[in-house]
Enzyme design. Structure first.
Site, PDB file in Angstrom:
ATOM      1  N   ASN A 168     -31.737 -29.645   1.294  1.00 40.00           N
ATOM      2  CA  ASN A 168     -30.289 -29.546   1.185  1.00 40.00           C
ATOM      3  C   ASN A 168     -29.724 -30.623   2.111  1.00 40.00           C
ATOM      4  OD1 ASN A 168     -27.569 -28.998   1.399  1.00 40.00           O
ATOM      5  ND2 ASN A 168     -27.818 -26.816   1.752  1.00 40.00           N
ATOM      6  N   ARG A 179     -26.919 -31.303   3.120  1.00 39.63           N
ATOM      7  CA  ARG A 179     -25.850 -30.858   4.024  1.00 39.63           C
ATOM      8  C   ARG A 179     -26.383 -30.136   5.256  1.00 39.63           C
ATOM      9  NH1 ARG A 179     -21.837 -27.498   0.690  1.00 39.63           N
ATOM     10  NH2 ARG A 179     -21.063 -27.179   2.799  1.00 39.63           N
ATOM     11  N   CYS A 180     -27.670 -29.836   5.257  1.00 38.03           N
ATOM     12  CA  CYS A 180     -28.291 -29.085   6.356  1.00 38.03           C
ATOM     13  C   CYS A 180     -28.929 -30.054   7.350  1.00 38.03           C
ATOM     14  CB  CYS A 180     -29.340 -28.136   5.783  1.00 38.03           C
ATOM     15  SG  CYS A 180     -30.374 -27.340   7.013  1.00 38.03           S
ATOM     16  N   SER A 181     -28.573 -29.938   8.619  1.00 37.15           N
ATOM     17  CA  SER A 181     -29.112 -30.858   9.625  1.00 37.15           C
ATOM     18  C   SER A 181     -30.621 -30.697   9.790  1.00 37.15           C
ATOM     19  CB  SER A 181     -28.409 -30.658  10.969  1.00 37.15           C
ATOM     20  OG  SER A 181     -28.641 -29.351  11.459  1.00 37.15           O
TER      21      SER A 181
END
Length: 116
Positions: A9, A11-13
């Site tokens: 994903n 958007r996930c760090s």
């Protein structure tokens, strides 16, 4: 030999960091954007089989869909839980990396180094 796969994903760090670790180690990686690329039951079963994680360990419990669908119900079967992940892919923990018949939940991302 199959490419290493990451269920990613962007958007996930932690997911971005995991991909960075794979790139830094020059691992030929297939990126599966599981929120837009349909998951299959076979994919989920492979993750479970290769990681030795339980179905509940790969489910994100802080998602609205988890609460709205009472997924915390202990009477739900493994198949029912798999179906919930297929219906709501945001429930899948991330990132998950599969490398040479081993899988890991890369939380923290450095867990990847254990299977490389």
């Amino acid at each position: 030999m199959k490419k290493t796969r990451i269920y990613h994903n962007p958007r996930c760090s932690k997911s971005r960091k995991a991909l960075e670790i794979l790139n830094d180690n020059k691992v030929d990686t297939e990126i599966i954007l599981y929120l837009t690329h349909s998951l299959t039951k076979e994919m989920l079963l492979e993750i479970l089989d290769l990681s030795n994680l339980s179905i509940r360990e790969i489910i994100r419990t802080n998602e609205r869909e988890y609460k709205d669908n009472n997924i915390d119900n202990e009477k739900l079967t493994r198949d029912q839980l798999l179906d919930f992940i297929l219906k709501f892919p945001q429930l899948l923990q991330r990132p998950i990396v599969i490398h040479q018949k081993k899988a890991t939940l890369a939380r923290p991302p450095e867990n990847i180094l254990k299977i490389l």
